[in-house]
Design a protein around this motif. Structure first.
Motif, short mmCIF file in Angstrom:
data_model
loop_
_atom_site.label_atom_id
_atom_site.label_comp_id
_atom_site.label_asym_id
_atom_site.label_seq_id
_atom_site.Cartn_x
_atom_site.Cartn_y
_atom_site.Cartn_z
N LYS A 169 32.45 135.23 32.89
CA LYS A 169 32.54 133.86 32.38
C LYS A 169 34.00 133.42 32.28
O LYS A 169 34.35 132.29 32.63
CB LYS A 169 31.85 133.75 31.02
CG LYS A 169 30.34 133.85 31.09
CD LYS A 169 29.70 133.78 29.71
CE LYS A 169 28.19 133.96 29.80
NZ LYS A 169 27.54 133.99 28.47
N GLU B 294 33.73 119.24 29.98
CA GLU B 294 32.46 118.98 30.66
C GLU B 294 32.47 119.54 32.08
O GLU B 294 31.47 120.12 32.52
CB GLU B 294 32.19 117.48 30.70
CG GLU B 294 30.84 117.13 31.33
CD GLU B 294 30.57 115.63 31.34
OE1 GLU B 294 31.51 114.86 31.02
OE2 GLU B 294 29.44 115.24 31.64
N LEU C 22 32.14 123.27 31.76
CA LEU C 22 30.78 123.60 31.32
C LEU C 22 29.81 123.51 32.49
O LEU C 22 28.97 124.40 32.69
CB LEU C 22 30.36 122.63 30.21
CG LEU C 22 29.22 123.07 29.29
CD1 LEU C 22 29.58 124.33 28.55
CD2 LEU C 22 28.88 121.96 28.31
N ASN C 23 29.93 122.45 33.28
CA ASN C 23 29.06 122.29 34.45
C ASN C 23 29.26 123.42 35.46
O ASN C 23 28.30 123.91 36.07
CB ASN C 23 29.32 120.94 35.13
CG ASN C 23 28.80 119.77 34.32
OD1 ASN C 23 27.90 119.93 33.51
ND2 ASN C 23 29.36 118.59 34.55
N GLU D 75 27.53 126.55 34.12
CA GLU D 75 26.08 126.44 34.22
C GLU D 75 25.60 126.59 35.66
O GLU D 75 24.61 127.25 35.94
CB GLU D 75 25.61 125.11 33.62
CG GLU D 75 25.80 125.04 32.10
CD GLU D 75 25.41 123.69 31.52
OE1 GLU D 75 25.22 122.74 32.31
OE2 GLU D 75 25.30 123.59 30.29
N ASN D 76 26.33 125.97 36.59
CA ASN D 76 25.94 126.05 38.00
C ASN D 76 26.16 127.44 38.58
O ASN D 76 25.41 127.91 39.43
CB ASN D 76 26.73 125.03 38.83
CG ASN D 76 26.35 123.60 38.51
OD1 ASN D 76 25.23 123.34 38.06
ND2 ASN D 76 27.26 122.67 38.73
N ASN E 52 23.64 129.87 36.19
CA ASN E 52 22.27 129.42 35.93
C ASN E 52 21.88 129.60 34.47
O ASN E 52 20.76 129.99 34.14
CB ASN E 52 21.27 130.17 36.82
CG ASN E 52 21.41 129.79 38.29
OD1 ASN E 52 21.60 128.63 38.62
ND2 ASN E 52 21.34 130.79 39.17
N GLU E 53 22.85 129.34 33.60
CA GLU E 53 22.61 129.39 32.16
C GLU E 53 22.85 128.01 31.58
O GLU E 53 23.63 127.22 32.11
CB GLU E 53 23.56 130.38 31.47
CG GLU E 53 23.31 131.83 31.82
CD GLU E 53 24.24 132.76 31.03
OE1 GLU E 53 24.55 132.44 29.87
OE2 GLU E 53 24.67 133.77 31.60
N LYS E 54 22.18 127.73 30.49
CA LYS E 54 22.39 126.45 29.81
C LYS E 54 23.21 126.67 28.55
O LYS E 54 22.83 127.46 27.69
CB LYS E 54 21.03 125.82 29.43
CG LYS E 54 21.15 124.42 28.84
CD LYS E 54 21.67 123.42 29.86
CE LYS E 54 21.75 122.00 29.28
NZ LYS E 54 22.30 121.05 30.24
N PHE E 55 24.36 126.01 28.46
CA PHE E 55 25.22 126.13 27.29
C PHE E 55 25.05 124.86 26.45
O PHE E 55 25.30 123.75 26.92
CB PHE E 55 26.68 126.30 27.71
CG PHE E 55 26.93 127.58 28.47
CD1 PHE E 55 27.27 128.74 27.81
CD2 PHE E 55 26.79 127.61 29.86
CE1 PHE E 55 27.50 129.92 28.52
CE2 PHE E 55 27.00 128.77 30.57
CZ PHE E 55 27.36 129.94 29.90
N VAL E 56 24.62 125.04 25.23
CA VAL E 56 24.27 123.90 24.38
C VAL E 56 25.49 123.12 23.94
O VAL E 56 25.50 121.89 23.92
CB VAL E 56 23.45 124.36 23.16
CG1 VAL E 56 23.07 123.17 22.29
CG2 VAL E 56 22.20 125.10 23.61
N ASP F 285 29.97 122.68 23.98
CA ASP F 285 31.16 123.04 24.75
C ASP F 285 32.15 123.87 23.94
O ASP F 285 33.21 124.24 24.43
CB ASP F 285 31.84 121.80 25.33
CG ASP F 285 32.35 120.84 24.26
OD1 ASP F 285 32.27 121.18 23.07
OD2 ASP F 285 32.81 119.74 24.64
#
Length: 232
Positions: free
Chosen positions: A159, A178, A181-182, A185-186, A189-193, A195
């Motif tokens: 990460k 942002e 963060l994008n 996630e890309n 393949n994880e979603k971070f709630v 920032d």
């Protein structure tokens, strides 16, 4: 002083002959007629600038070649100039999106080409010299800094490396939370709630950079910036 090196990729022998004749007085020019030749040579030694024809008699065009080359991190900051018989907007847009610095329509003008190539190399050379003391190693997830202070080898988590790579590729430009963060996630393949996770990882990266922690600057309310001048 050694001449700056230019690679030219075009499957038209007449065009490559002319370009070599025009440029060889000022530059060390190497000619390639197939993407395979060009990519193999590029992997052996990086030039100061590349000139690629958009249309090639091959299953890869000039844009495909740049896409493939762009997967190689050390390519960063090497300027690519495209030449083409066509002046289509979508072709130009694709070239610039891939990181090309110019797109010149054929027939080429010798004075225009000479001026543009000379100016681009002059502007980009300081950044290429910068690679001597900044190296991002994707295989080992490290950033190596050989600056005025002690050598630093920062070993990162996956990460942390994704975040640092995003900042490194956009040296001296602000990258928003942002955007980072994008990218995370890309890539994972994880979603971070929230920032806030970015701030925590950046803090850890700065600790690992030790005396070079100021390479990464916080931009209040926006994100972060990789300041390459801090390594000099």
């Amino acid at each position: 002083m050694a001449k700056k090196k230019i690679y030219v990729l075009d499957d038209c022998v007449e065009t490559t002959f002319i370009l070599e004749k025009w440029l060889q007085e000022k530059f060390d020019v190497e000619i390639f007629n197939t993407p395979h030749q060009f990519i193999n040579r590029f992997q052996e030694e990086k030039p100061n600038l590349c000139i690629l024809d958009v249309h090639l008699n091959d299953n890869r065009n000039g844009l495909d070649v740049l896409k493939e080359i762009s997967q190689d991190t050390p390519r960063v900051r090497i300027p690519f100039v495209f030449i083409s018989q066509e002046d289509q907007k979508h072709r130009k847009s694709s070239a610039y999106e891939l990181g090309a610095v110019d797109y010149i329509k054929k027939p080429l003008d010798r004075n225009e080409l000479d001026m543009k190539v000379s100016n681009i190399i002059s502007l980009m050379t300081p950044h290429q010299e910068e690679e001597q003391f900044l190296h991002l190693d994707e295989d080992n997830l490290t950033l190596v800094v050989n600056g005025s202070m002690d050598k630093c080898v920062a070993r990162l988590t996956p990460k942390e490396f994704i975040i640092l790579k995003q900042l490194f590729k956009n040296k001296d430009s602000i990258v928003s939370r942002e955007q980072i963060l994008n990218k995370l996630e890309n890539s994972l393949n994880e979603k971070f709630v929230v920032d806030r996770v970015i701030d925590v990882h950046v803090c850890n990266i700065k600790k690992k950079l030790g005396p070079y922690k100021d390479l990464i600057n916080s931009v209040y309310g926006i994100g972060y910036k990789f300041d390459s001048s801090k390594a000099a």
